[in-house]
Design an enzyme around this catalytic site. Structure first.
Site, PDB file in Angstrom:
ATOM      1  N   CYS A   2      36.482  31.560  51.591  1.00  0.00           N
ATOM      2  CA  CYS A   2      35.105  31.678  51.118  1.00  0.00           C
ATOM      3  C   CYS A   2      34.638  33.062  51.539  1.00  0.00           C
ATOM      4  O   CYS A   2      35.376  33.796  52.196  1.00  0.00           O
ATOM      5  CB  CYS A   2      34.189  30.655  51.790  1.00  0.00           C
ATOM      6  SG  CYS A   2      34.583  28.940  51.393  1.00  0.00           S
ATOM      7  N   ASP A 351      54.157  40.559  40.803  1.00  0.00           N
ATOM      8  CA  ASP A 351      52.934  39.870  41.229  1.00  0.00           C
ATOM      9  C   ASP A 351      52.928  39.761  42.746  1.00  0.00           C
ATOM     10  O   ASP A 351      53.958  39.936  43.406  1.00  0.00           O
ATOM     11  CB  ASP A 351      52.819  38.486  40.581  1.00  0.00           C
ATOM     12  CG  ASP A 351      51.361  38.041  40.481  1.00  0.00           C
ATOM     13  OD1 ASP A 351      50.464  38.769  40.969  1.00  0.00           O
ATOM     14  OD2 ASP A 351      51.099  36.968  39.921  1.00  0.00           O
TER      15      ASP A 351
END
Ligand code: SF4
Length: 462
Positions: A2, A351
């Site tokens: 978060c 990636d």
């Protein structure tokens, strides 16, 4: 994962926190919230679902702006790792009684929140955020409403990782990182202004005071009451183990974590990858944006040309941090392909990581449709084999491609790629350049004494 933010000072509290949250949007897109405190000790909260601009829309911000004498506030952008996508889990969480109130926002996961809830007498815990906030409040009460003292002993009760920001009705802002230092957190103090944010880039951009921030140390607690700063350390010490995945994927490339530039670490990961898993190809193509820096490193080390063959639609959002049901749609809508770059060429596709494999499978298929003659997938981190209980939403091994597949050939078949190659743990360590890091999602070696993946899973999933 978060994002958390806070500000106390003489400037516009609401605009500052909104701006910090927007710069941290990549850390969470499910909900956002702001809590402000007034000089007289009132606390006001607004939260909503979605991106910052949706969750904290004009109506909600007008509500906050009608409050007089705001002196400070904190904010949060949420990516759920516990408690699912429940509205009740939107942060900051408010806790308190008639004498003392506080708002709590954190970045991380509390793996043992069920047992902490039991200690509090909560029988229906639906996520870690409320449990952590309530626990911290009870501890603060035991210390005479002192959050700093509460944060000093909190690590004694917690299995997991947290970087936390607390706003009290005193009013005061208190920030802390757990002693392992899993998640980033930085502060900036200039004159009478005190800022806090999950990432240094947010502080650079919003304050305009470039490189004046200071990272909060693992186990450190910093308190600001509008005039004086207080620095304390939790007496509970443990070897530090910052999350290596912050370098691989989570953090912005323009941020610094533990003194190491995220961008530089990613370029080095690409260089190490080229040594560990070279590929015969015509062109290096990054998966944007997260594979871009590693692709630069791979191209430099291998001598293969680097070209942008994939275009990302930034308005679609980050697939990895999206709720499971949205991931497939996101990976389909998110990428466009440049035929002239890939057609008839052997593409070395770079990636940062492969977790579930959903996105990579779709990209490989569409590269072939665009005419790539071969697709060689190269991954800047090692195979992601174990769940994380310290801040990312992979709580079960069955979700992980590298856990399900038996080896590289099977992974290549699952992705329909011509070959697959990964970085090594040594390569990753070298790229990051700090001796102690958490790499449990690659190795299964969790930095908690006596706890392996099975024990943590039992603790976390009821
Ligand atoms: S297990 Fe992986 S994602 Fe979780 S804290 Fe450790 S390095 Fe980070």
């Amino acid at each position: 994962m978060c994002g958390i933010a806070g500000y106390m000072g003489s400037g516009d509290v609401i605009t500052t926190i909104l701006s910090l949250l927007i710069e941290l949007q990549h850390r969470g897109q499910e909900s956002a919230g702001i809590v402000v405190a007034t000089r007289g000790g009132e606390i006001h909260r607004v939260v909503g679902k979605g991106l910052v601009v949706e969750a904290l829309n004009n109506e909600k911000i007008s509500q906050l702006r009608s409050v007089d004498e705001i002196v400070g506030g904190i904010g949060h952008v949420r990516y759920s790792t516990s408690g699912g996508y429940l509205d009740s889990q939107a942060q900051p969480i408010l806790v308190g009684d008639e004498n003392f109130k506080m708002a709590v926002a954190f970045n991380g996961t509390i793996a043992n929140f069920f047992s902490m809830a039991k200690l509090l007498g909560i029988v229906d815990a639906d996520g870690d955020a409320k449990v952590l906030a309530t626990f911290l409040f009870r501890l603060a009460k035991e210390f005479g409403n002192d959050v700093v003292e509460a944060l000093k002993v909190l690590p004694h009760y917690v299995v997991g990782g947290y970087s936390i920001v607390v706003l009290t009705s005193e009013p005061r802002i208190v920030v802390a990182r757990d002693p392992h230092g899993f998640r980033p957190l930085a502060v900036l103090h200039t004159g009478s202004d005190f800022y806090v944010a999950s990432e240094t880039a947010a502080l650079d951009i919003v304050t305009g005071h470039l490189w004046r921030w200071r990272e909060v140390l693992p186990g450190e607690i910093i308190s600001y009451d509008g005039s004086s700063l207080e620095f304390t350390k939790s007496p509970i010490s443990t070897p530090i183990s910052p999350c290596v995945f912050e370098y691989v994927y989570f953090s912005r490339p323009d941020s610094v974590f533990n003194g190491v530039s995220i961008y530089v670490a990613r370029v080095r990961m690409g260089e190490e990858l080229a040594k560990a898993a070279p590929a015969m190809g015509d062109v290096v193509v990054p998966v944007p944006d997260s594979g871009r820096a590693a692709a630069i490193g791979f191209s430099r080390a291998s001598g293969l040309p680097l070209e942008e063959g994939i275009v990302v639609n930034k308005y679609v959002g980050r697939g990895f941090i999206a709720p499971p049901r949205s991931r497939e749609i996101i990976s389909r809508l998110k990428y466009g392909f440049i035929k002239s770059v890939v057609s008839g060429r052997r593409v070395v596709l770079i990636d940062d990581s492969i977790v579930r494999g959903t996105t990579m499978r779709s990209i490989v298929r569409r590269l072939r449709e665009a005419g790539a003659s071969e697709v060689h997938v190269r991954v800047a981190s090692p195979p992601f084999r174990y769940p994380c209980f310290m801040g990312i939403d992979v709580a079960s091994r069955e979700q992980l491609l590298a856990w399900r597949a038996m080896g590289l050939d099977e992974i290549a078949r699952a992705l329909n790629a011509d070959s697959v190659g990964y970085n090594t743990i040594e390569g990753l360590r070298k790229a990051v350049g700090i001796p102690l890091i958490c790499h449990a999602c690659f190795t299964g070696l969790y930095p908690f004494k006596g706890l392996d993946a099975d024990a943590l899973e039992k603790m976390f999933i009821r």
